[in-house]
Structures are given as structure tokens and as C-alpha cells.
Scaffold this active site. Structure first.
Site, mmCIF file in Angstrom:
data_model
loop_
_atom_site.group_PDB
_atom_site.id
_atom_site.type_symbol
_atom_site.label_atom_id
_atom_site.label_comp_id
_atom_site.label_asym_id
_atom_site.label_seq_id
_atom_site.Cartn_x
_atom_site.Cartn_y
_atom_site.Cartn_z
ATOM 1 N N ASP A 139 0.895 -1.183 0.000
ATOM 2 C CA ASP A 139 0.000 0.000 0.000
ATOM 3 C C ASP A 139 0.919 1.214 0.000
ATOM 4 O O ASP A 139 2.108 1.096 -0.316
ATOM 5 C CB ASP A 139 -0.928 -0.036 1.228
ATOM 6 C CG ASP A 139 -2.077 0.968 1.187
ATOM 7 O OD1 ASP A 139 -2.104 1.829 0.302
ATOM 8 O OD2 ASP A 139 -2.953 0.891 2.048
ATOM 9 N N ASP A 206 -8.479 7.362 -0.997
ATOM 10 C CA ASP A 206 -9.529 6.501 -0.426
ATOM 11 C C ASP A 206 -10.939 7.058 -0.598
ATOM 12 O O ASP A 206 -11.147 8.278 -0.544
ATOM 13 C CB ASP A 206 -9.311 6.351 1.088
ATOM 14 C CG ASP A 206 -8.136 5.461 1.424
ATOM 15 O OD1 ASP A 206 -7.387 5.074 0.513
ATOM 16 O OD2 ASP A 206 -7.962 5.155 2.622
#
Ligand SMILES: *[C@@H]1O[C@H](CO)[C@@H](O)[C@H](O)[C@H]1NC(C)=O
Ligand SMILES: *[C@@H]1O[C@H](CO)[C@@H](O)[C@H](O)[C@H]1NC(C)=O
Ligand SMILES: *[C@@H]1O[C@H](CO)[C@@H](O)[C@H](O)[C@H]1NC(C)=O
Ligand SMILES: *[C@@H]1O[C@H](CO)[C@@H](O)[C@H](O)[C@H]1NC(C)=O
Ligand SMILES: *[C@@H]1O[C@H](CO)[C@@H](O)[C@H](O)[C@H]1NC(C)=O
Ligand SMILES: *[C@@H]1O[C@H](CO)[C@@H](O)[C@H](O)[C@H]1NC(C)=O
Ligand SMILES: *[C@@H]1O[C@H](CO)[C@@H](O)[C@H](O)[C@H]1NC(C)=O
Ligand SMILES: *[C@@H]1O[C@H](CO)[C@@H](O)[C@H](O)[C@H]1NC(C)=O
Ligand SMILES: *[C@@H]1O[C@H](CO)[C@@H](O)[C@H](O)[C@H]1NC(C)=O
Ligand SMILES: *[C@@H]1O[C@H](CO)[C@@H](O)[C@H](O)[C@H]1NC(C)=O
Length: 644
Positions: A139, A206
Site C-alpha cells: 500500500d 480513499d
């Protein structure tokens, strides 16, 4: 967050064989032929997963029948590991949180017929640290100068791609294929490099548990819809459906768009707490079928009415079908109309309105337009079959003959123009030259013509007004017209270089092959920074105008607030009220490197503007009212096509 590495059961991995000729060679390992579907801990449990959470949700997937619908990858997101690596260098799970351990959890999931996914991080630590859990280059948290990897402020200016290449090679060396879902929050336009390394890539920051995220994310998806395909899917992030933060209509919009834009569909809710209505959204079989359609082509943005608060996306499905989503951005229920020509169609023999209880219009089909009530923030999601292309009006569906006249309706006129082309087709040739008169309900626009003997088709220019709804042909009663075809004008192009600038507006050249088709663009358009041009047209009224624009103003840090991945442009004609179009991103290059940092990539979107008069018109492009917007600069302007 969340970028699971998912271990599948599908056998031996084959190393990536990049086809050098294509823009984005993809990993050729046979995985993810359709977008992956599953469940992930992050959106509900954040970086606090544990064994009970994963097991109970996995069980729920099976009990609710979600697994049968395709949701099979069960992924433990950030928070599963411990701070330090084992002596052999491997990461391990936190035994307090996962007392039975990962191998047992994997077996449990596999026995349920599910697949096991785990999360990793490309930075030095995992997301959700402290505790300072070691990252594994996956990530994007804790990426910084120490890792020679850009942080959220893009410092240093380094591509994340090599880190993902390292992981991709490590996975390829395993004796099994592994689904690799890349997440670098969209930094460095991964659509250009991620398909070669993994199966999906996050397109941006996000999703938030907030309605405003939906618009931001689809505006970021807009310039890369054509990259979606078997084995390579743009990831719009995990679903918020079922988390109690969106209304049912909003959940339907969210799910519809993720579905038809071919995003992975990854549930992020606590399944045992989700409402019946939310579960019904997640289980909507048509949306899942659109997402998993074997053609694998994404829908794209076709029209946006910023002032009126709605827009249309559409794309092809296998079997010659089309899916269309008309999104109501206003928070009030209202009747909205899909004009079929806006999605390239004139007629559909069958239409299903998915969220209206799957109500279908069967027998007579849908001619030219379809109107239905759309709830506030909801979506009219349509599957259209047995379609005819835009402009094609067949007698059997559109015409009524009375004595010596045949009326075709409903007609759609994109723009007011005297330069439409009408092609009329007859069932059999006329034996002698035959006079006909074409009437569109406005005597001053009527046309009288002669069909030459022995012919079956006739092509003629014709005048249509945007208000035209019917076209009547007066003819001898024996004449049998089978089809008319109406083609709108191709328009006249006005490059930015022909506009006069005022205030902050600035003309900037771009490198060869960019800012197409002009090679330069006008930037710094604002409330007072304007671009003005005199444009002559041959008919007055309302005209369809296409704007070539550039916008690479990526909402990265602003994603948490009001960032929209959008900019406004306004157009006003002859001093009339400016018409606003809020355009999505157009950039198809890295914002860190490369040609123009994505600020040289043109996209096109159309808008209707009234107030045109025959002869010269003063046309002003700017961002009037921009001071009240999120961004006071307009999008960059490349040129304008006026459909006269
Ligand atoms: C797992 O998480 C759930 C939900 O947050 C919590 O109720 C439970 O106590 C946790 N169990 C462990 C072992 O941490
Ligand atoms: C495991 O997780 C628990 C609960 O979050 C935490 O208190 C503990 O420090 C973690 N253990 C390790 C070794 O990281
Ligand atoms: C995490 O790392 C930082 C910086 O290396 C350090 O200051 C902090 O004490 C660490 N926290 C824990 C819980 O180990
Ligand atoms: C690789 O997988 C195959 C099939 O599952 C197995 O037969 C073989 O022993 C494995 N090889 C190694 C080196 O693990
Ligand atoms: C939309 O309208 C509903 C019902 O009036 C209201 O409860 C909700 O808060 C509104 N949503 C937004 C985002 O304003
Ligand atoms: C017109 O032609 C079509 C196709 O040949 C035929 O099906 C139809 O019956 C004809 N209608 C009339 C009124 O002649
Ligand atoms: C008829 O067409 C002319 C020319 O396009 C236009 O100026 C006029 O407004 C139209 N009249 C009606 C009633 O639509
Ligand atoms: C159509 O019929 C009417 C009478 O019903 C006649 O006045 C007219 O001239 C005819 N038009 C054509 C084009 O044949
Ligand atoms: C009319 O349309 C045709 C074809 O669309 C185009 O070639 C021609 O330039 C147009 N004429 C005018 C005056 O716009
Ligand atoms: C576009 O204009 C609208 C209306 O003024 C405004 O609400 C919106 O924030 C603007 N968008 C941007 C990106 O500035």
C-alpha cells in the site's frame, strides 16, 4: 488504504510477458478476467481486524449467498501483522488478534469455498501504525524520502512503480497465481504501468464514508475508462454500501457506477449489521452481471448537465446490449429523461429499469427517450437490448401514415441547424419522379423535394430546431417509406488560438502531439479571465457545443474535504446567462513526470447553449461564478465545436 495481495487457488503463475506494442501491457496470468469481487475489513473495521471479524463475515458471505453471486475474495486489511519481522525476514500475524493463526484462517476460508487475501504496504511501515508494523512495499503508507518513494505531498518526485514491480516479481516466482491489487492512491497515473504488474490499481485516494466521495471518484475514473479490460481493472476503492452512511438511493448510485465502470466490487461492511435494503443493493444481480459481463468494457461519461444536476454514463455489454446510468445529483426525487441519442441509440426493443423493481418496457419498445422518476441522489440504471443506432427511425416503430402523409415521432434534434442530413428510404422504387413535402411543424422550415424515378433513397439537407419533435412527409398515398435517417451537422471548430484573451487568461503552447487538436490551450480562465470570440452561425436558437478541455487538478489531499477532481467552465453567448459545465479530469499521464504532467491531455464534453442568433455572435468562455466554487480557475480550454 487497502491493497490486498490475494492468494488464489488457480495454480502455477506465469511471469508477466509484456507486449511491448500496447500502451499498457498486462500481466498474462489468466486471473481477473472479470473484476474481482469480495469482502475486506477496512471500510468498517479500519486497521483493527481480528480473527472473529474475518470468520464471522466470511460465514455471513456464505449464509447470505453472497459467495454464489461472486463475492469470494476475503481480505484482511491493515492491522493484522506485528511490528517486527521474524528472523527469516518474513512478516507474521499478531497472535493476540489471530490466535489460531493465518494458516488456519486460510484453511477455514478455503473450506467455505472462499479465497484468502492479505494486505501489505509499500512504505516502511504499514498503514494504521503504531504499533510500528513493518511494511512490505505494497500500500502507500509511510512512504517517504527514506524509501525514495513519494509521500502524500509527492516528495520526493519518484515513481512508485518500481516498488510494485518488486512485489510483482516476488509473486510471479511463487508456485501459484496470486491476484495482485495495487494501491498507490493513483499517484503517477498507474493505468500506464500497473496493468503490467498487477490485476487492479486504485485510481485515487480513499473513498470516505460520505456521499461526496462518489462524485470525486468517478471524476477521477473518467479519463481511464477505456483502459479497463480482462486482467486489468481500475479500482474505484471498496464499497461503503451497508455501512449506514449513505441513503439507499445513494448506495444504488454508488453500486451502479462501480458496477458499470468495472471496478472490483469489494464489500466493506459488517455483514451482520447491514440493513436488508443495503444487502439487497449488494445482491442486485443485474448490476453484478453488468460488472462481470464477458465483454469487459467500461461505461464512459457521455453527457453532464451541471446546471440541471444530472449526467449519463453508458457502455456496451455482450450480446449487443447497452447499459446506461443516469445519475440524479440533486437530493430530490424528480422525473428525468434519458435521450437515447446521447448514448448512441435511437430505439431499444427492450429496456429494464433495474432499480425500479426491474420494471421493463417490452412490447412497443422505447423510442428516442425514456423518462422515469429518479429518487434524490439515485440512479436510473437501464439495460437496453434490440437497439437501433442514433439517427435511424424505422417506420414500424416511429411512423404513422394517414392518407398521403407519414409522421415520424418522437424526433430528437441535438442542436438547431439548417444543416442536418435526411436520408429517406423507400420499400420500392418510384416509377415516376414524385414530389414530397417535409414538414417539421414549422412552415418556415418546410422543404419540398422530388424523388427521381427508379430510385429508393433520397438524401437532402434539412432544418431542425431543438424543439422539433415530429417530422411529417406529405406524399402520394402509394409511396411506402420504410426508414428515415437524420444526421446532425458535424459542426465548425474554433481553436483556442482564435479567441481574444482578457484578465488572467493565458494562451500556452504544448509540445507536439498534445493539447489536441490545437497544440495549445488557454489557462487561468476565471471570473474575469475570459476568452472571447465572434462566431458566425446560419441559424439562431439553442446549439449543442462541444468543449475540448484539459483538467489534471487531482484531488489528493483535498480528497478528505471537498476535493472533486473537477473544474468548471462557463460559456455565454451574446451576453446571456453563462452556462456552466463542471468537467472531470482529462489527464492520461503521470502528474509527476512526462508530457505536461497530465496537463496536455484533451477530453471533450458537450453542452447546450441558447441565445444564438443568425450571423455574428459574441461567445465568452471563462469561469464566471468560479469564485464561489472549490477551484477559482476554470479548466484549460483547447477549442470549441459549434454544431450549427
Ligand atoms: C475483534 O473485534 C471485535 C469488533 O471490533 C471486538 O468486539 C472483539 O473484541 C475483537 N476480538 C479480539 C480478540 O480482539
Ligand atoms: C497485537 O495487537 C494487540 C491489540 O491491538 C496489541 O495490543 C499488541 O501490541 C499487538 N502485538 C504485537 C506483537 O504487535
Ligand atoms: C514508532 O516509530 C517512531 C519513529 O521511529 C518512534 O518515535 C515511536 O516511538 C515508535 N512507536 C512505537 C509504538 O514503537
Ligand atoms: C508446485 O505446484 C504443483 C501443483 O500444485 C506441485 O505439484 C509442485 O510440487 C509444486 N512445486 C513446488 C516447488 O512447490
Ligand atoms: C438528502 O435528503 C434527505 C431527505 O430529505 C436528507 O435526510 C439528507 O440529509 C439529504 N442528504 C444530503 C447529503 O443533504
Ligand atoms: C411498406 O413496405 C413494407 C416493406 O416492404 C411492407 O411490409 C408494408 O406492408 C408496406 N406498407 C404499405 C402501406 O404498403
Ligand atoms: C420556425 O423556424 C424559424 C427558423 O428556424 C424560427 O425562427 C421560428 O422560431 C420557428 N417557429 C416556431 C413556431 O418554431
Ligand atoms: C394529399 O391529400 C390532400 C387531400 O387529402 C391533397 O390536398 C394534397 O395535395 C395531397 N398531397 C400530396 C403531396 O399528394
Ligand atoms: C453541413 O454539414 C456537412 C456535413 O455534416 C458539412 O460538410 C458542411 O460543412 C456543413 N455546412 C455548414 C455550412 O456548416
Ligand atoms: C463549479 O461551480 C459550482 C457552482 O458554482 C460550485 O458549486 C462548484 O464547487 C464548482 N466546482 C469547482 C471544482 O470549483
Amino acid at each position: 488504504m487497502s491493497a490486498p495481495i490475494i492468494v488464489s487457488l488457480l495454480g502455477v503463475a506465469s511471469a508477466a510477458a509484456a507486449a511491448a506494442s500496447s500502451l499498457h501491457p498486462r500481466l498474462q496470468d489468466g486471473l481477473a478476467q472479470t473484476p474481482p469481487m469480495g469482502w475486506n475489513t477496512y471500510n468498517h473495521y479500519n486497521c483493527y481486524p481480528n480473527e472473529t471479524i474475518v470468520r464471522t463475515n466470511a460465514q455471513a458471505l456464505v449464509e447470505l449467498g453472497l459467495d454464489k453471486l461472486g463475492y469470494r475474495y476475503v481480505t484482511t486489511d491493515c492491522g493484522w501483522s506485528v511490528a517486527d519481522r521474524l528472523p527469516d525476514g518474513s512478516l507474521t500475524w499478531n497472535a493476540t488478534l489471530f490466535p489460531q493463526g493465518f494458516p488456519a484462517l486460510g484453511e477455514y476460508l478455503h473450506e467455505l469455498g472462499l479465497l484468502f487475501g492479505v494486505y501489505g504496504d509499500a512504505g516502511i511501515l504499514l498503514c494504521g501504525s503504531p504499533p510500528n508494523n513493518t511494511g512490505n512495499l505494497y500500500d502507500n503508507c509511510y512512504s517517504d524520502a527514506a524509501t525514495n518513494y513519494p509521500d502524500v505531498n509527492y516528495a520526493p518526485t519518484t515513481s512508485p512503480a518500481p516498488h510494485y514491480a518488486t512485489m510483482s516479481r516476488a509473486l510471479a516466482a511463487l508456485n501459484r497465481t496470486v491476484l495482485f491489487q495495487i494501491c498507490d492512491w493513483g499517484v503517477d497515473f498507474p493505468a500506464r504501468w500497473a496493468p503490467a504488474l498487477g490485476h487492479t490499481w486504485r485510481i485515487g485516494n480513499d473513498i470516505l464514508p460520505a456521499w461526496r466521495s462518489i462524485y470525486r471518484i468517478i471524476n477521477q475514473a473518467a479519463p481511464q475508462t477505456d483502459v479497463a479490460g480482462p486482467g486489468q481493472w481500475p479500482d474505484l476503492d471498496m464499497l461503503e454500501v451497508g455501512n449506514g452512511v449513505l441513503s439507499v438511493a445513494e448506495e444504488q448510485t454508488h453500486f451502479s457506477l462501480w458496477g458499470i465502470l468495472k471496478s472490483p466490487l469489494v464489500i466493506g461492511a459488517a455483514l451482520r449489521e447491514a440493513s436488508e435494503a443495503s444487502l439487497a443493493v449488494l445482491m442486485q444481480a443485474d448490476v453484478i452481471a453488468f460488472n462481470q459481463d464477458r465483454l469487459g468494457k467500461s461505461a464512459r461519461l457521455r453527457r453532464r448537465w451541471s446546471e440541471a444536476g444530472y449526467e449519463v454514463w453508458s457502455g456496451p455489454l455482450a450480446g449487443g446490449r447497452t447499459v446506461a446510468a443516469l445519475v440524479n445529483w440533486w437530493n430530490e426525487s424528480r422525473a428525468l429523461t434519458l435521450e437515447l441519442p446521447d448514448i448512441g441509440l435511437q430505439f431499444a426493443g427492450n429496456v429494464r429499469n433495474v432499480w425500479a423493481e426491474g420494471s421493463s418496457v417490452a412490447d412497443e419498445g422505447v423510442r428516442t427517450r425514456y423518462t422515469a422518476t429518479v429518487p434524490g441522489h439515485g440512479t436510473m440504471l437501464l439495460e437496453l437490448g434490440a437497439t437501433q443506432p442514433r439517427g435511424e427511425y424505422r417506420r414500424e416503430w416511429f411512423a404513422e401514415t394517414k392518407g398521403n402523409s407519414t409522421t415520424f415521432s418522437p424526433i430528437y434534434a441535438l442542436t438547431t441547424s439548417n444543416n442536418y442530413t435526411l436520408t429517406l428510404t423507400l420499400a420500392r422504387p418510384v416509377s415516376t419522379a414524385t414530389a414530397i413535402r417535409i414538414d417539421t411543424g414549422n412552415n418556415s422550415m418546410a422543404t419540398t423535394l422530388t424523388i427521381p424515378s427508379q430510385t429508393t433513397t433520397l438524401t437532402t439537407p434539412i432544418v431542425l430546431d431543438v424543439a422539433t419533435t415530429a417530422l411529417t412527409i406529405h406524399h402520394p398515398s402509394q409511396l411506402n417509406i420504410t426508414t428515415i435517417h437524420l444526421t446532425p451537422p458535424t459542426g465548425t471548430y474554433h481553436p483556442s488560438t482564435t479567441f481574444t484573451l482578457s484578465g488572467s487568461a493565458t494562451l500556452t503552447p504544448c509540445a507536439e502531439g498534445f493539447c489536441l487538436p490545437v497544440g495549445s490551450k488557454i489557462g487561468y480562465l476565471s471570473e474575469t479571465g475570459l476568452a472571447t470570440h465572434t462566431i458566425a452561425v446560419s441559424t439562431g436558437g439553442t446549439k449543442y457545443v462541444e468543449l475540448d478541455y484539459i483538467n489534471n487538478d487531482i484531488a489528493f489531499e483535498s480528497a478528505w474535504e471537498e476535493g472533486r477532481n473537477a473544474r468548471n467552465l462557463t460559456i455565454s453567448v451574446n451576453g446571456g446567462v453563462p452556462v456552466r459545465l463542471e468537467v472531470p479530469l482529462s489527464g492520461r499521464h503521470s502528474e509527476l513526470f512526462g508530457p505536461g504532467l497530465g496537463w496536455w491531455d484533451t477530453a471533450t464534453l458537450g453542452v447546450s447553449v441558447d441565445g444564438w442568433k443568425e450571423g455574428a455572435n459574441e461567445v465568452v468562455v471563462g469561469n464566471v461564478g468560479g469564485a464561489e466554487g472549490v477551484v477559482s480557475w476554470g479548466a484549460d480550454f483547447v477549442g470549441m465545436r459549434v454544431f450549427d
